[in-house]
Design an enzyme around this catalytic site. Structure first.
Site, PDB file in Angstrom:
ATOM      1  N   SER A  76       0.856  -1.181   0.000  1.00  0.00           N
ATOM      2  CA  SER A  76       0.000   0.000   0.000  1.00  0.00           C
ATOM      3  C   SER A  76       0.890   1.228   0.000  1.00  0.00           C
ATOM      4  O   SER A  76       2.091   1.149   0.294  1.00  0.00           O
ATOM      5  CB  SER A  76      -0.890   0.010   1.250  1.00  0.00           C
ATOM      6  OG  SER A  76      -1.523   1.259   1.444  1.00  0.00           O
TER       7      SER A  76
ATOM      8  N   TYR B  65      -2.444  -1.278  10.263  1.00  0.00           N
ATOM      9  CA  TYR B  65      -2.394  -1.360   8.805  1.00  0.00           C
ATOM     10  C   TYR B  65      -1.001  -0.968   8.302  1.00  0.00           C
ATOM     11  O   TYR B  65      -0.436  -1.637   7.431  1.00  0.00           O
ATOM     12  CB  TYR B  65      -3.464  -0.448   8.207  1.00  0.00           C
ATOM     13  CG  TYR B  65      -3.707  -0.637   6.732  1.00  0.00           C
ATOM     14  CD1 TYR B  65      -4.517  -1.665   6.271  1.00  0.00           C
ATOM     15  CD2 TYR B  65      -3.135   0.215   5.789  1.00  0.00           C
ATOM     16  CE1 TYR B  65      -4.760  -1.841   4.920  1.00  0.00           C
ATOM     17  CE2 TYR B  65      -3.363   0.044   4.443  1.00  0.00           C
ATOM     18  CZ  TYR B  65      -4.173  -0.976   4.004  1.00  0.00           C
ATOM     19  OH  TYR B  65      -4.402  -1.151   2.653  1.00  0.00           O
TER      20      TYR B  65
END
Length: 287
Positions: free
Chosen positions: A142, A155
């Site tokens: 990401s 995350y």
């Protein structure tokens, strides 16, 4: 896309978002598919959307956080085709919470899917990828594997871990002249349902409010992201940034490796304020 015709590809998280878009485009290209997702209905919707019904597709409900489940899935796939040409470790979830608010249960839940799911997929499918003359392993990290932000510690941890794991594995593959080309992907804001399905420490948050806030940062469609991933795989690209936002953030982090947090502070604070100011009519469950 002719490159993938009559090849064999396995994709996790294929029930929605980038995973579904990858499956749709590979199906159109004539690629044989092996799809996995924990969402059985989502998998069915993906396969129902295919335009080429002559190309084989095998769908399996798999929890990628379960190493045995992924191993069994890989064994079932390789019983059909010993050699694979593409594996995409795409399955992922989100958790919105500060470090102080994050329970160990939720932290483990996210890490088990976002990080360990990638590890399980790589270890289970590398033998099949090694059997192809040229093959591709794609791990989805990401933009949050490049930059850290508040309320995303779990995350961030998982996506930074995917990046480090992928870069180490790539070097190991290079050292033995493996036919596997590994690409680590860092998408920016992609139009998916990840925020709607996220867990949130704020009891006032709803799937709708989370998705609405996330939508303000969407820059790229899932279909466009999938096209870029497949193009990068075909080229043997080692890293892929998806979206102008990802490219800008990459440069900012390079130029200001510790000071970047101050540059984003105003935007981060306004986003957190917007999240906390939502006033839904009923409390929603975490997942």
């Amino acid at each position: 896309m002719d490159y993938f015709r009559n090849k064999h590809a396995a994709i996790t998280g294929a029930g929605s978002g980038i995973g579904r878009a990858l499956a749709q485009q590979l199906n159109s290209a004539g690629c044989h598919l092996y799809l996995a997702d924990i969402d059985e209905a989502g998998l069915a919707a993906t396969t129902a959307s295919f335009t080429d019904t002559t190309v084989s597709c095998h769908s399996t409900v798999v929890d990628v956080s379960n190493a045995e489940a992924v191993t069994n899935w890989a064994a079932a796939v390789t019983a059909i085709t010993p050699a694979l040409h593409l594996v995409v470790n795409n399955a992922g979830v989100d958790l919105m919470a500060s470090v102080a608010e994050t329970s160990l249960e939720d932290f483990h839940w996210l890490m088990n899917i976002n990080f360990w799911g990638v590890v399980h997929g790589c270890q289970s499918f590398i033998p099949a990828l090694e059997k192809a003359e040229r093959s591709h392993l794609v791990n989805i990290s990401s933009v949050f594997g490049l930059i850290a932000v508040p309320q995303q510690s779990a995350y961030n941890a998982a996506k930074f871990a995917v990046r480090g794991f992928s870069e180490s594995l790539r070097q190991e593959l290079d050292l033995v002249d493996s036919p596997i080309k590994l690409c680590c992907v860092h998408p920016g804001g992609i139009d998916t349902n990840i925020a709607r399905r996220a867990r949130n420490a704020d009891p006032s948050a709803t799937p709708e409010s989370q998705q609405e806030m996330f939508s303000q940062h969407v820059r790229t469609s899932a279909e466009d992201a999938a096209r870029q991933i497949l193009r990068a795989a075909e080229k043997g690209q080692r890293r892929l940034l998806i979206g102008g936002d990802a490219r800008v953030i990459d440069w900012i982090v390079r130029l200001f490796p510790t000071a970047y947090a101050r540059l984003f502070r105003d935007k981060t604070e306004s986003a957190l304020t917007a999240t906390r100011s939502e006033t839904p009519t009923a409390e929603q469950p975490n997942s």
